[in-house]
Design an enzyme around this catalytic site. Structure first.
Site, PDB file in Angstrom:
ATOM      1  N   HIS A   5      69.724  87.739  32.168  1.00 25.14           N
ATOM      2  CA  HIS A   5      68.932  86.916  31.249  1.00 25.14           C
ATOM      3  C   HIS A   5      67.659  86.372  31.903  1.00 25.14           C
ATOM      4  CE1 HIS A   5      71.463  86.251  27.631  1.00 25.14           C
ATOM      5  NE2 HIS A   5      70.335  85.774  27.165  1.00 25.14           N
ATOM      6  N   VAL A  24      62.151  75.613  32.002  1.00 24.78           N
ATOM      7  CA  VAL A  24      62.850  75.719  33.293  1.00 24.78           C
ATOM      8  C   VAL A  24      63.868  76.844  33.178  1.00 24.78           C
ATOM      9  CG1 VAL A  24      64.347  74.557  34.953  1.00 24.78           C
ATOM     10  CG2 VAL A  24      62.533  73.269  33.796  1.00 24.78           C
ATOM     11  N   GLU A  32      61.117  80.932  23.436  1.00 22.25           N
ATOM     12  CA  GLU A  32      60.364  80.562  22.236  1.00 22.25           C
ATOM     13  C   GLU A  32      58.986  79.969  22.546  1.00 22.25           C
ATOM     14  OE1 GLU A  32      63.836  79.698  22.441  1.00 22.25           O
ATOM     15  OE2 GLU A  32      64.204  81.502  21.267  1.00 22.25           O
TER      16      GLU A  32
HETATM   17  C1  DLZ Z   1      69.750  82.144  26.924  1.00 19.83           C
HETATM   18  C2  DLZ Z   1      69.052  81.340  27.943  1.00 19.83           C
HETATM   19  C3  DLZ Z   1      69.481  81.370  29.287  1.00 19.83           C
HETATM   20  C4  DLZ Z   1      70.626  82.192  29.743  1.00 19.83           C
HETATM   21  N1  DLZ Z   1      68.884  80.619  30.221  1.00 19.83           N
HETATM   22  C5  DLZ Z   1      67.825  79.855  29.873  1.00 19.83           C
HETATM   23  C6  DLZ Z   1      67.165  79.058  30.862  1.00 19.83           C
HETATM   24  O1  DLZ Z   1      67.542  78.986  32.044  1.00 19.83           O
HETATM   25  N2  DLZ Z   1      66.074  78.341  30.463  1.00 19.83           N
HETATM   26  C7  DLZ Z   1      65.601  78.370  29.170  1.00 19.83           C
HETATM   27  O2  DLZ Z   1      64.581  77.713  28.885  1.00 19.83           O
HETATM   28  N3  DLZ Z   1      66.240  79.099  28.218  1.00 19.83           N
HETATM   29  C8  DLZ Z   1      67.323  79.822  28.529  1.00 19.83           C
HETATM   30  N4  DLZ Z   1      67.974  80.545  27.573  1.00 19.83           N
HETATM   31  C9  DLZ Z   1      67.581  80.397  26.155  1.00 19.83           C
HETATM   32  C10 DLZ Z   1      66.444  81.337  25.694  1.00 19.83           C
HETATM   33  O3  DLZ Z   1      65.209  80.932  26.259  1.00 19.83           O
HETATM   34  C11 DLZ Z   1      66.320  81.316  24.155  1.00 19.83           C
HETATM   35  O4  DLZ Z   1      66.141  80.001  23.711  1.00 19.83           O
HETATM   36  C12 DLZ Z   1      67.523  81.910  23.460  1.00 19.83           C
HETATM   37  O5  DLZ Z   1      67.813  83.189  23.940  1.00 19.83           O
HETATM   38  C13 DLZ Z   1      67.279  81.990  21.937  1.00 19.83           C
HETATM   39  O6  DLZ Z   1      66.191  82.868  21.641  1.00 19.83           O
END
Ligand code: DLZ
Length: 201
Positions: free
Chosen positions: A135, A127, A63
């Site tokens: 992902h 991070v 986001e």
């Molecule tokens: C889904 C997800 C995963 C697996 N890992 C991280 C991460 O290591 N760091 C991070 O900032 N966000 C992660 N997200 C969430 C996605 O960035 C996002 O918020 C969701 O997919 C909702 O759009």
């Protein structure tokens, strides 16, 4: 042995006339918190006024690009409307403690000492820690391209404060937990780019 050649030769600039936006993800909060602190401490150390540092958050790194785009655009709207006196969503950016949720629901809380100029730079902090699925790759690629695009499209420096690491230990070492806090570099970069952007105009 770790390389001693990495990193830019630091330049310190006077940030006292700048307004800086920070948006951070809330995934991996224990790493985000020290990175955010390192970033803010460096901004303050360069003379940026506390009231002119606006911190907002989003769920995850995915986001970050849309948040940077909306924050910057709202700060432009805020400046354009500040002479008319009419409250807008952009007025919420006058407070250093607002969050994106407040942008959607609140009616406006400008701080009197806060500047209403558009952000001179925006820092995006996230991070990403590699897991067992794809992902990590998708998010890291999209976010890095998205942040570059937003910066070039809007003509505002966007500092890439996104760690893309393979494990928790690598993340900690880059957040000042047993290593250098990269947030300090991001604060310094934002001040340098904010000052130079005005000179380049
Ligand atoms: C889904 C997800 C995963 C697996 N890992 C991280 C991460 O290591 N760091 C991070 O900032 N966000 C992660 N997200 C969430 C996605 O960035 C996002 O918020 C969701 O997919 C909702 O759009």
């Amino acid at each position: 042995m770790a390389s001693t050649l990495k990193g830019p030769t630091p330049q310190e600039h006077d940030g006292s006339g700048l307004r800086i936006g920070i948006v951070h993800a809330r995934w991996n909060t224990t790493i985000i918190e020290p990175l955010l602190k390192g970033t803010k401490d460096k901004l303050l150390g360069c003379g940026v006024k506390e009231a002119n540092i606006v911190v907002q958050s989003v769920p995850g790194s995915w986001e970050l690009p849309i948040a940077v785009q909306r924050m910057y655009t709202a700060s432009q709207i805020q400046q354009a409307s500040s002479s008319s006196g009419a409250p807008t969503a952009g007025d919420l950016l006058g407070s250093s403690t607002t969050d994106l949720t407040a942008l959607a629901s609140s009616s406006g809380t400008s701080s009197s000492s806060a500047s209403t100029q558009p952000f001179d730079a925006v820092i995006a902090i996230g991070v990403l820690i590699k897991g067992e699925t794809m992902h990590f790759e998708y998010i890291a690629d999209a976010v890095s391209h998205g942040l570059m695009r937003v910066g070039l499209d809007l003509g505002v420096p966007v500092v890439f404060g996104v760690l893309t690491v393979l494990n928790d230990d690598q993340a900690k070492a880059r957040a000042g937990i047993g290593g250098h806090n990269h947030g300090e570099d991001w604060g310094l970069a934002a001040v340098e780019l904010g000052v130079k952007r005005a000179a380049w105009a």
